[in-house]
Design an enzyme around this catalytic site. Structure first.
Site, PDB file in Angstrom:
ATOM      1  N   ASP A  97       0.868  -1.177   0.000  1.00  0.00           N
ATOM      2  CA  ASP A  97       0.000   0.000   0.000  1.00  0.00           C
ATOM      3  C   ASP A  97       0.906   1.228   0.000  1.00  0.00           C
ATOM      4  O   ASP A  97       2.100   1.128   0.299  1.00  0.00           O
ATOM      5  CB  ASP A  97      -0.912   0.008   1.244  1.00  0.00           C
ATOM      6  CG  ASP A  97      -2.167   0.863   1.059  1.00  0.00           C
ATOM      7  OD1 ASP A  97      -3.253   0.291   0.914  1.00  0.00           O
ATOM      8  OD2 ASP A  97      -2.039   2.111   1.040  1.00  0.00           O
ATOM      9  N   ARG A 148       0.282   3.576   2.055  1.00  0.00           N
ATOM     10  CA  ARG A 148       0.267   4.002   3.464  1.00  0.00           C
ATOM     11  C   ARG A 148       1.280   3.193   4.278  1.00  0.00           C
ATOM     12  O   ARG A 148       1.659   2.091   3.890  1.00  0.00           O
ATOM     13  CB  ARG A 148      -1.124   3.774   4.066  1.00  0.00           C
ATOM     14  CG  ARG A 148      -2.149   4.750   3.549  1.00  0.00           C
ATOM     15  CD  ARG A 148      -3.401   4.678   4.397  1.00  0.00           C
ATOM     16  NE  ARG A 148      -4.427   3.852   3.804  1.00  0.00           N
ATOM     17  CZ  ARG A 148      -5.459   3.357   4.477  1.00  0.00           C
ATOM     18  NH1 ARG A 148      -5.564   3.558   5.771  1.00  0.00           N
ATOM     19  NH2 ARG A 148      -6.391   2.634   3.858  1.00  0.00           N
ATOM     20  N   TYR A 184     -14.824   8.524 -11.217  1.00  0.00           N
ATOM     21  CA  TYR A 184     -14.669   7.138 -10.740  1.00  0.00           C
ATOM     22  C   TYR A 184     -15.182   6.169 -11.809  1.00  0.00           C
ATOM     23  O   TYR A 184     -14.505   5.214 -12.199  1.00  0.00           O
ATOM     24  CB  TYR A 184     -15.454   6.978  -9.445  1.00  0.00           C
ATOM     25  CG  TYR A 184     -15.375   5.610  -8.807  1.00  0.00           C
ATOM     26  CD1 TYR A 184     -14.185   5.141  -8.262  1.00  0.00           C
ATOM     27  CD2 TYR A 184     -16.511   4.800  -8.713  1.00  0.00           C
ATOM     28  CE1 TYR A 184     -14.123   3.896  -7.644  1.00  0.00           C
ATOM     29  CE2 TYR A 184     -16.455   3.564  -8.094  1.00  0.00           C
ATOM     30  CZ  TYR A 184     -15.252   3.107  -7.565  1.00  0.00           C
ATOM     31  OH  TYR A 184     -15.200   1.871  -6.959  1.00  0.00           O
ATOM     32  N   LYS A 187     -13.402   3.291 -14.140  1.00  0.00           N
ATOM     33  CA  LYS A 187     -13.796   1.877 -14.052  1.00  0.00           C
ATOM     34  C   LYS A 187     -14.118   1.314 -15.444  1.00  0.00           C
ATOM     35  O   LYS A 187     -13.698   0.202 -15.781  1.00  0.00           O
ATOM     36  CB  LYS A 187     -14.981   1.691 -13.098  1.00  0.00           C
ATOM     37  CG  LYS A 187     -14.609   1.880 -11.626  1.00  0.00           C
ATOM     38  CD  LYS A 187     -13.523   0.918 -11.167  1.00  0.00           C
ATOM     39  CE  LYS A 187     -13.143   1.088  -9.707  1.00  0.00           C
ATOM     40  NZ  LYS A 187     -11.938   0.328  -9.325  1.00  0.00           N
TER      41      LYS A 187
END
Ligand code: NAD
Ligand code: SER
Length: 338
Positions: free
Chosen positions: A51, A53, A159, A163
């Protein structure tokens, strides 16, 4: 959509299964439950969680290899795939619908740039790739009820644009380069292990936290906004099962419609009230998320997934509420005591 005949040239699925598994965006809502499930199935050392993060000490991802990887940086993806001998990739890293609408330029870079980088690495190292598409891949001109597997896809959100483009790019890599790409159009996911990442369906998770803690929730979608939802254990099982299917069974790659229930906030509140009778809900509508929700299907037709690889959800609305209130209640109690 491409037909199963196109898949016979895809890279050898059985060979890829012998190598290790990579999960990007592993610290998010899905990854927090997918990584432990994959590690339980295939062995902790065989599943590399990554990730952007920093890994926290209490994260489920600590039980095996973890690497800091930014999917917009191709060399980081190359390095982790090469070093860990990766054969299968669950590419979860992305910005969700509400965050993407707030930061559309960054959403394009992460959602599309990241996917492109991942597919390029998968092409070079002959990896299979799972891509999570969404009900967000549909738009206002899509038939909203019993939305078919193959239909109009003209989303009006960034978004959704990423997609649909992602579905097409995955199909292109399968057809042009033989990369074994597979995907699901997931509905809103309900889970207790990790908070949702800034989507339009987040209300369906927040409502449980607020109901258990305060017996009250103010919902940002209107009472009668109908959307598809699924409990996380069903979603995780769908992802694992799809990646295990032999290629000739797949008539679609990117991406299969899957759903478990089609519900409104007031129906969800009523189901919660059966277990928490004093629970109350009111509404303060967020116009941005309301507009996004109204552009999405009210219910998906997932008959292709059922026919091709035996997809069937195990949790309906009531079963999900019982399990969610049980498990989340225990978690919140434990957090208060520690
Ligand atoms: P999430 O927001 O909870 O997690 C996404 C993770 O991606 C986060 O941990 C974040 O740190 C990471 N990330 C962001 N930018 C990154 C980067 N540049 N490099 C590496 N990691 C980065 O999202 P989620 O709910 O776990 O969803 C995962 C995927 O599934 C997404 O593609 C999402 O669109 C899709 N999906 C989710 C749902 C849902 O309801 N949760 C429904 C349909 C589809
Ligand atoms: N749950 C996701 C969102 O609301 C749908 O893909 O963004």
């Amino acid at each position: 959509m491409i037909s199963c005949n196109s898949w016979t040239s895809c890279s050898d699925a059985s060979e890829a299964k012998l190598r290790n598994i990579l999960v990007t965006g592993a610290l998010g809502q899905i990854g927090s439950e997918l990584v432990p499930t994959l590690r339980a199935h295939y062995g902790a050392d065989r599943v590399v969680a990554t990730d952007i993060r920093m890994l926290q000490a209490d994260s489920a991802a600590v039980e095996g290899p973890y690497e800091h990887v930014d999917c917009t940086r191709p060399h980081q993806l190359h390095e982790v795939v090469r070093r860990f001998d990766i054969g299968r990739i669950y590419h979860l890293a992305a910005l969700l619908s509400a965050v993407a609408e707030d930061k559309p330029q960054i959403a394009w870079t992460v959602n599309m740039g990241g996917l492109y980088n991942m597919l390029e690495v998968a092409r070079q190292y002959e990896c299979a790739v799972f891509f999570p598409s969404s009900i967000g891949a549909f738009g206002p001109t899509t038939p909203h009820d019993s939305t078919p597997q193959t239909t109009i896809q003209r989303p009006t959100t960034m978004y959704g644009v990423t997609k649909v483009s992602g579905e097409l790019l995955c199909d292109y890599y399968a057809l042009r380069f033989g990369v074994d790409t597979r995907g699901l159009r997931l509905p809103g996911l309900v889970s207790y292990a990790a908070p949702p990442g800034g989507g339009t369906t987040d209300y369906a998770v927040e409502i449980f936290h607020q109901a258990i803690r305060y017996r009250h929730y103010t919902c940002f979608l209107a009472a009668d906004t109908r959307l598809d939802m699924m409990y996380m254990p069903d979603a995780i099982r769908a992802m694992v099962e799809l990646m295990e299917i032999d290629p000739p069974a797949l008539n679609h790659r990117n991406a299969y419609n899957v759903t478990a229930m089609s519900i409104t906030p007031e129906e969800l509140a009523a189901a919660i009230r059966k277990r928490i009778p004093s629970f109350e809900i009111d509404y303060e509508i967020d116009p941005v998320r309301q507009a996004i929700a109204e552009s999405w299907p009210r219910s998906l037709d997932d008959s292709s997934a059922r026919a091709d690889w035996g997809w069937a959800p195990r949790y309906d609305l009531d079963a999900m509420c019982v399990d969610m209130i049980d498990k989340l209640g225990a978690r919140l109690k434990q957090a208060r005591q520690s």
